[in-house]
Design a protein around this motif. Structure first.
Motif, short mmCIF file in Angstrom:
data_model
loop_
_atom_site.label_atom_id
_atom_site.label_comp_id
_atom_site.label_asym_id
_atom_site.label_seq_id
_atom_site.Cartn_x
_atom_site.Cartn_y
_atom_site.Cartn_z
N THR A 107 0.82 -1.21 0.00
CA THR A 107 0.00 0.00 0.00
C THR A 107 0.86 1.26 0.00
O THR A 107 0.63 2.19 -0.78
N TYR A 111 1.43 4.08 -3.13
CA TYR A 111 1.28 5.51 -2.96
C TYR A 111 2.53 6.26 -3.44
O TYR A 111 2.45 7.23 -4.19
N THR A 136 -6.85 -2.28 -2.11
CA THR A 136 -5.85 -1.28 -1.72
C THR A 136 -5.46 -0.41 -2.90
O THR A 136 -5.23 0.78 -2.76
N ASP A 137 -5.40 -1.00 -4.10
CA ASP A 137 -5.07 -0.22 -5.29
C ASP A 137 -6.15 0.84 -5.54
O ASP A 137 -5.84 2.01 -5.82
N VAL A 140 -6.09 3.54 -2.59
CA VAL A 140 -4.93 4.43 -2.66
C VAL A 140 -5.11 5.43 -3.80
O VAL A 140 -4.87 6.64 -3.64
#
Length: 409
Positions: A107, A111, A136-137, A140
């Motif tokens: 993660t 970022y 998470t992709d 973010v």
């Protein structure tokens, strides 16, 4: 439906006897341990088994810590993220030295890479990603878009498939700054055409960031020859780094001089021990580093990288294809009414498959209780992720038979 169990077991034993990678199974903890309560581990795409050598490596690292204390930083630890990064790059990423480093979670690295990439495309207003990318992709990039006032352009995909070339071509335009996609879809196991999609993005002047979490260590990857800009991936699945082992980041050599990541920690400064005013990024891939690297968290994966190098990623991929084909065949034979929610053709399938059935949420807990370990993905998907170096065909058969029994087949 009548099934000859003995015949199935004999066929699985024959497959195992012919498997050129069968010797590797004994190098993993618990794989052939009669005292273990796990009889079928089919979640290697979430957390790989530990190697026996990993235990030795962690013990040695603690001994080094005990004996060398702070001297260990000068003697090895400062360079370890780059050293292991180069090993990952060479063995499983198709990446020349100096472009890969280990550290932070997936993660955090997503970022860093996304923010750094977007700064390289000023004036462009869109980020392209897909609706079924790993959470998470999506999260973010939603946050990054909010921070920078950019728009998200979503590719709508079938959860049983993935991002196809034509869909990517339609979504990527002259407004696109960055394309963020998974090489292997976390849900379906769909294997994207990374080389072709990267080419389409570049033709439009965009950069590409590939998430390799579900492909690294099970699918051949050639980042350099595919001209990939950025990539990120975790190390606790097919690289067997252990729970919470740090992720890796790849930045193509052509971008290293201009890439600036947003978390300007002291370890990524040109001379961290100068302790001087102002941040000047280090040369090369070290500029991706922010804080103190997790040394104990990264030593375990080295043994699996060595094993993959010895076996060859081509042989690992061949075994992976055979295992997933076997699981698909067993599903057709033993699990009537269960839908295969993954590509059937091996050329578009990564290292795992997903089966769909409305009973699977409840079935998963019962399977775990009897030592059969797949994982569940909402709304009704059961993922089966064999790990080529540690999973046997007999183990796969035990798992599918247990699923059939829990479904009352």
């Amino acid at each position: 439906m009548t099934v000859d169990v003995h015949e199935l077991q004999q066929a699985a034993a024959t497959r195992d006897a012919a498997d050129p990678l069968r010797e590797y199974r004994s190098l993993f903890h618990g794989a052939d341990d009669p005292a273990s309560d796990v009889v079928s581990y089919l979640d290697g795409n979430s957390l790989g088994r530990p190697t026996i050598a990993a235990t030795e490596a962690i013990t040695a690292a603690v001994a080094q810590w005990s004996g060398r204390l702070i001297r260990g930083w000068d003697e090895q630890w400062m360079e370890l993220p780059l050293t292991i990064g180069d090993r990952i790059g060479s063995v499983v990423l198709g990446a020349a030295a100096g472009q890969t480093t280990v550290g932070d979670s997936t993660t955090v690295l997503l970022y860093k890479l996304a923010r750094g990439a977007l700064a390289m495309r000023p004036g462009r207003t869109e980020i392209v990603l897909d609706t079924d990318n790993f959470p998470t992709d999506r999260y973010v990039l939603e946050g990054v878009a909010n921070e920078l006032g950019l728009d998200l352009r979503w590719i709508t995909v079938d959860p049983a498939s993935g991002v196809e070339l034509d869909a990517a071509r339609e979504a990527i335009t002259e407004r696109t700054a960055l394309v963020v996609l998974s090489h292997v879809a976390y849900r379906s196991g769909y294997l994207a055409d990374a080389e072709a999609i990267t080419r389409v993005a570049h033709d439009a002047g965009a950069l590409v960031l590939w998430d390799l979490c579900h492909s690294v260590g099970s699918v051949p990857i050639e980042l350099d020859s595919w001209n990939v800009d950025f990539a990120v991936g975790c190390t606790y699945k097919y690289l067997n780094g252990g729970p919470g082992s740090p992720a890796f980041a790849y930045v193509a050599a052509e971008h290293l001089d201009v890439f600036r990541q947003p978390i300007q920690g002291w370890m990524g400064r040109r001379d961290p021990f100068e302790m001087g005013p102002g941040y000047v990024p280090a040369e090369g891939i070290r500029r991706v580093v922010s804080g103190t690297p997790a040394i104990l968290g990264m030593v375990a994966m080295q043994s699996t990288i060595d094993l993959i190098e010895r076996a060859g990623i081509g042989a690992v991929r061949e075994k992976s294809v055979l295992l997933t084909e076997y699981l698909i065949d067993l599903t057709g034979e033993l699990l009537p009414g269960v839908r295969i929610a993954s590509p059937v053709g091996a050329e578009r399938r990564g290292g795992h498959i997903t089966l769909d059935h409305p009973a699977f949420r409840d079935v998963t807990q019962r399977l775990w209780a009897r030592g059969v370990i797949p994982d569940f993905r909402a709304p009704q998907g059961l993922r089966l992720g064999p790990s080529p170096l540690s999973t046997s065909f007999a183990e796969a058969l035990v798992g599918v038979r247990a699923i059939a029994e829990e479904l009352g087949r």
